[in-house]
Design a protein around this motif. Structure first.
Motif, PDB file in Angstrom:
ATOM      1  N   ALA A  38      28.878  13.247  -3.880  1.00 35.30           N
ATOM      2  CA  ALA A  38      28.688  13.513  -2.424  1.00 35.30           C
ATOM      3  C   ALA A  38      27.496  12.862  -1.964  1.00 35.30           C
ATOM      4  O   ALA A  38      27.371  12.460  -1.053  1.00 35.30           O
ATOM      5  CB  ALA A  38      28.466  15.151  -2.353  1.00 35.30           C
ATOM      6  N   TRP A  39      26.431  12.794  -2.995  1.00 36.48           N
ATOM      7  CA  TRP A  39      25.184  12.215  -2.237  1.00 36.48           C
ATOM      8  C   TRP A  39      25.226  10.820  -2.138  1.00 36.48           C
ATOM      9  O   TRP A  39      24.802  10.113  -1.043  1.00 36.48           O
ATOM     10  CB  TRP A  39      24.084  12.255  -3.446  1.00 36.48           C
ATOM     11  N   LEU A  40      26.006   9.986  -2.822  1.00 39.50           N
ATOM     12  CA  LEU A  40      26.412   8.659  -2.790  1.00 39.50           C
ATOM     13  C   LEU A  40      27.211   8.287  -1.597  1.00 39.50           C
ATOM     14  O   LEU A  40      27.255   7.519  -1.031  1.00 39.50           O
ATOM     15  CB  LEU A  40      26.915   7.946  -4.036  1.00 39.50           C
ATOM     16  N   ASP A  41      28.407   9.129  -1.503  1.00 43.73           N
ATOM     17  CA  ASP A  41      29.104   9.038  -0.268  1.00 43.73           C
ATOM     18  C   ASP A  41      28.397   9.224   1.028  1.00 43.73           C
ATOM     19  O   ASP A  41      28.610   8.538   1.973  1.00 43.73           O
ATOM     20  CB  ASP A  41      30.320  10.212  -0.368  1.00 43.73           C
ATOM     21  N   ALA A  42      27.434  10.090   1.020  1.00 45.99           N
ATOM     22  CA  ALA A  42      26.756  10.191   2.316  1.00 45.99           C
ATOM     23  C   ALA A  42      25.529   9.202   2.498  1.00 45.99           C
ATOM     24  O   ALA A  42      25.270   8.848   3.452  1.00 45.99           O
ATOM     25  CB  ALA A  42      25.992  11.712   2.181  1.00 45.99           C
ATOM     26  N   LYS A  43      25.007   8.577   1.312  1.00 44.82           N
ATOM     27  CA  LYS A  43      23.697   7.874   1.448  1.00 44.82           C
ATOM     28  C   LYS A  43      24.050   6.547   1.070  1.00 44.82           C
ATOM     29  O   LYS A  43      23.222   5.857   1.457  1.00 44.82           O
ATOM     30  CB  LYS A  43      22.589   8.418   0.768  1.00 44.82           C
ATOM     31  N   ALA A  44      24.837   6.156   0.175  1.00 47.21           N
ATOM     32  CA  ALA A  44      25.219   4.804  -0.366  1.00 47.21           C
ATOM     33  C   ALA A  44      26.593   4.683  -0.639  1.00 47.21           C
ATOM     34  O   ALA A  44      27.023   4.232  -1.838  1.00 47.21           O
ATOM     35  CB  ALA A  44      24.330   4.553  -1.418  1.00 47.21           C
ATOM     36  N   PRO A  45      27.547   4.781   0.473  1.00 50.92           N
ATOM     37  CA  PRO A  45      28.979   4.766   0.273  1.00 50.92           C
ATOM     38  C   PRO A  45      29.585   3.668  -0.629  1.00 50.92           C
ATOM     39  O   PRO A  45      30.732   3.611  -1.156  1.00 50.92           O
ATOM     40  CB  PRO A  45      29.615   5.021   1.506  1.00 50.92           C
ATOM     41  N   ALA A 104      16.897   2.597  -4.737  1.00 49.52           N
ATOM     42  CA  ALA A 104      15.497   3.371  -4.849  1.00 49.52           C
ATOM     43  C   ALA A 104      15.609   4.814  -4.597  1.00 49.52           C
ATOM     44  O   ALA A 104      15.021   5.625  -4.884  1.00 49.52           O
ATOM     45  CB  ALA A 104      14.561   2.707  -4.180  1.00 49.52           C
ATOM     46  N   ALA A 105      16.416   4.939  -3.462  1.00 49.14           N
ATOM     47  CA  ALA A 105      16.610   6.438  -3.222  1.00 49.14           C
ATOM     48  C   ALA A 105      17.403   7.046  -4.301  1.00 49.14           C
ATOM     49  O   ALA A 105      17.243   8.275  -4.328  1.00 49.14           O
ATOM     50  CB  ALA A 105      17.544   6.479  -1.740  1.00 49.14           C
ATOM     51  N   PHE A 106      18.471   6.728  -4.889  1.00 43.86           N
ATOM     52  CA  PHE A 106      19.120   7.212  -5.570  1.00 43.86           C
ATOM     53  C   PHE A 106      18.264   7.425  -6.964  1.00 43.86           C
ATOM     54  O   PHE A 106      18.422   8.957  -7.528  1.00 43.86           O
ATOM     55  CB  PHE A 106      20.380   6.410  -6.202  1.00 43.86           C
ATOM     56  N   ALA A 107      17.706   6.523  -7.327  1.00 47.15           N
ATOM     57  CA  ALA A 107      16.788   6.785  -8.557  1.00 47.15           C
ATOM     58  C   ALA A 107      15.645   7.753  -8.365  1.00 47.15           C
ATOM     59  O   ALA A 107      15.466   8.681  -8.971  1.00 47.15           O
ATOM     60  CB  ALA A 107      15.916   5.345  -8.860  1.00 47.15           C
ATOM     61  N   THR A 108      15.084   7.811  -6.966  1.00 41.76           N
ATOM     62  CA  THR A 108      14.185   8.856  -6.608  1.00 41.76           C
ATOM     63  C   THR A 108      14.855  10.456  -6.737  1.00 41.76           C
ATOM     64  O   THR A 108      14.325  11.406  -7.360  1.00 41.76           O
ATOM     65  CB  THR A 108      13.551   8.592  -5.314  1.00 41.76           C
ATOM     66  N   ARG A 157      27.287  -1.765 -27.332  1.00 39.73           N
ATOM     67  CA  ARG A 157      27.228  -0.550 -26.986  1.00 39.73           C
ATOM     68  C   ARG A 157      27.729  -0.523 -25.315  1.00 39.73           C
ATOM     69  O   ARG A 157      27.581  -1.408 -24.505  1.00 39.73           O
ATOM     70  CB  ARG A 157      25.757  -0.157 -26.894  1.00 39.73           C
ATOM     71  N   THR A 158      28.663   0.559 -25.125  1.00 37.58           N
ATOM     72  CA  THR A 158      28.859   0.755 -23.620  1.00 37.58           C
ATOM     73  C   THR A 158      27.957   1.476 -22.781  1.00 37.58           C
ATOM     74  O   THR A 158      27.441   2.630 -23.571  1.00 37.58           O
ATOM     75  CB  THR A 158      30.301   1.347 -23.668  1.00 37.58           C
ATOM     76  N   VAL A 159      27.622   0.941 -21.579  1.00 37.24           N
ATOM     77  CA  VAL A 159      26.540   1.798 -20.748  1.00 37.24           C
ATOM     78  C   VAL A 159      27.008   1.927 -19.473  1.00 37.24           C
ATOM     79  O   VAL A 159      28.103   1.377 -19.264  1.00 37.24           O
ATOM     80  CB  VAL A 159      25.466   0.841 -20.716  1.00 37.24           C
ATOM     81  N   THR A 160      26.801   2.842 -18.637  1.00 37.51           N
ATOM     82  CA  THR A 160      27.367   3.272 -17.365  1.00 37.51           C
ATOM     83  C   THR A 160      26.264   2.561 -16.474  1.00 37.51           C
ATOM     84  O   THR A 160      25.113   2.741 -16.503  1.00 37.51           O
ATOM     85  CB  THR A 160      27.258   4.793 -17.245  1.00 37.51           C
ATOM     86  N   VAL A 161      26.826   1.829 -15.354  1.00 35.25           N
ATOM     87  CA  VAL A 161      26.039   0.969 -14.572  1.00 35.25           C
ATOM     88  C   VAL A 161      26.570   1.532 -13.088  1.00 35.25           C
ATOM     89  O   VAL A 161      27.512   1.729 -12.633  1.00 35.25           O
ATOM     90  CB  VAL A 161      26.228  -0.539 -14.339  1.00 35.25           C
ATOM     91  N   LEU A 162      25.399   1.890 -12.196  1.00 35.25           N
ATOM     92  CA  LEU A 162      25.652   1.834 -10.820  1.00 35.25           C
ATOM     93  C   LEU A 162      25.180   0.757 -10.019  1.00 35.25           C
ATOM     94  O   LEU A 162      24.036   0.481 -10.170  1.00 35.25           O
ATOM     95  CB  LEU A 162      24.969   3.356 -10.369  1.00 35.25           C
ATOM     96  N   ALA A 163      26.000   0.282  -9.368  1.00 37.53           N
ATOM     97  CA  ALA A 163      25.593  -0.971  -8.569  1.00 37.53           C
ATOM     98  C   ALA A 163      25.743  -0.743  -7.124  1.00 37.53           C
ATOM     99  O   ALA A 163      26.289   0.073  -6.501  1.00 37.53           O
ATOM    100  CB  ALA A 163      26.686  -2.216  -8.810  1.00 37.53           C
ATOM    101  N   PHE A 164      24.557  -1.080  -6.312  1.00 36.43           N
ATOM    102  CA  PHE A 164      24.438  -0.823  -5.059  1.00 36.43           C
ATOM    103  C   PHE A 164      24.461  -2.277  -4.414  1.00 36.43           C
ATOM    104  O   PHE A 164      23.927  -3.335  -4.731  1.00 36.43           O
ATOM    105  CB  PHE A 164      22.948  -0.192  -4.679  1.00 36.43           C
ATOM    106  N   SER A 165      24.608  -2.181  -2.885  1.00 38.40           N
ATOM    107  CA  SER A 165      24.493  -3.565  -2.231  1.00 38.40           C
ATOM    108  C   SER A 165      22.944  -3.602  -1.647  1.00 38.40           C
ATOM    109  O   SER A 165      22.639  -4.742  -1.212  1.00 38.40           O
ATOM    110  CB  SER A 165      25.553  -3.626  -1.111  1.00 38.40           C
ATOM    111  N   ASP A 166      22.308  -2.561  -1.609  1.00 40.31           N
ATOM    112  CA  ASP A 166      21.015  -2.578  -1.129  1.00 40.31           C
ATOM    113  C   ASP A 166      19.867  -1.946  -1.896  1.00 40.31           C
ATOM    114  O   ASP A 166      20.393  -0.631  -2.447  1.00 40.31           O
ATOM    115  CB  ASP A 166      20.980  -1.825   0.552  1.00 40.31           C
ATOM    116  N   ALA A 167      18.878  -2.713  -2.324  1.00 40.32           N
ATOM    117  CA  ALA A 167      17.996  -2.140  -2.893  1.00 40.32           C
ATOM    118  C   ALA A 167      17.405  -0.661  -2.418  1.00 40.32           C
ATOM    119  O   ALA A 167      16.824  -0.001  -3.325  1.00 40.32           O
ATOM    120  CB  ALA A 167      16.645  -3.129  -3.166  1.00 40.32           C
ATOM    121  N   ARG A 168      17.186  -0.544  -1.285  1.00 40.50           N
ATOM    122  CA  ARG A 168      16.732   0.735  -0.858  1.00 40.50           C
ATOM    123  C   ARG A 168      17.649   1.894  -1.067  1.00 40.50           C
ATOM    124  O   ARG A 168      17.071   3.142  -1.506  1.00 40.50           O
ATOM    125  CB  ARG A 168      16.725   0.796   0.767  1.00 40.50           C
ATOM    126  N   HIS A 169      18.963   1.710  -1.089  1.00 35.96           N
ATOM    127  CA  HIS A 169      19.859   2.623  -1.852  1.00 35.96           C
ATOM    128  C   HIS A 169      19.737   2.940  -3.090  1.00 35.96           C
ATOM    129  O   HIS A 169      19.534   4.120  -3.677  1.00 35.96           O
ATOM    130  CB  HIS A 169      21.457   2.338  -1.725  1.00 35.96           C
TER     131      HIS A 169
END
Length: 102
Positions: free
Chosen positions: A41-48, A84-88, A70-82
């Motif tokens: 829900a957070w991603l849908d609202a702030k980094a769809p 940074a906001a997610f990481a925060t 090893r398999t890792v889970t990755v989240l890819a963003f189109s904008d570095a601000r998104h």
């Protein structure tokens, strides 16, 4: 961590350059391949446009050890601000409300 990011970017250039590797115990993950409803829900609202992916990398379990897949889970963003906001919001320890801290 930089070597993991480089491996992922080389293996899957479609993810772009603005990615974060989530720890297996990340509170944003319901399981390694699924975000929690709250994180989704957070991603849908702030980094769809963010995309969750599972990628395979070579990692040594400790310095000097032989690297293993090893398999890792990755989240890819189109904008570095998104990113940074997610990481925060999602990668730090949740903060306690004043009532909870007392």
């Amino acid at each position: 961590m930089i070597d993991i990011i480089k491996q992922i970017q080389d293996a899957n250039p479609a993810l772009g350059t603005t990615i974060i590797v989530l720890r297996s115990d990340s509170r944003a993950l319901a399981d390694p391949a699924t975000l929690t409803p709250e994180a989704r829900a957070w991603l849908d609202a702030k980094a769809p446009d963010a995309r969750l992916s599972q990628e395979t990398v070579l990692l040594a379990p400790y310095p000097g050890a032989v690297p293993m897949e090893r398999t890792v889970t990755v989240l890819a963003f189109s904008d570095a601000r998104h990113l940074a906001a997610f990481a925060t919001a999602w990668t730090g320890d949740p903060t306690l409300d004043d009532d909870e801290a007392a």
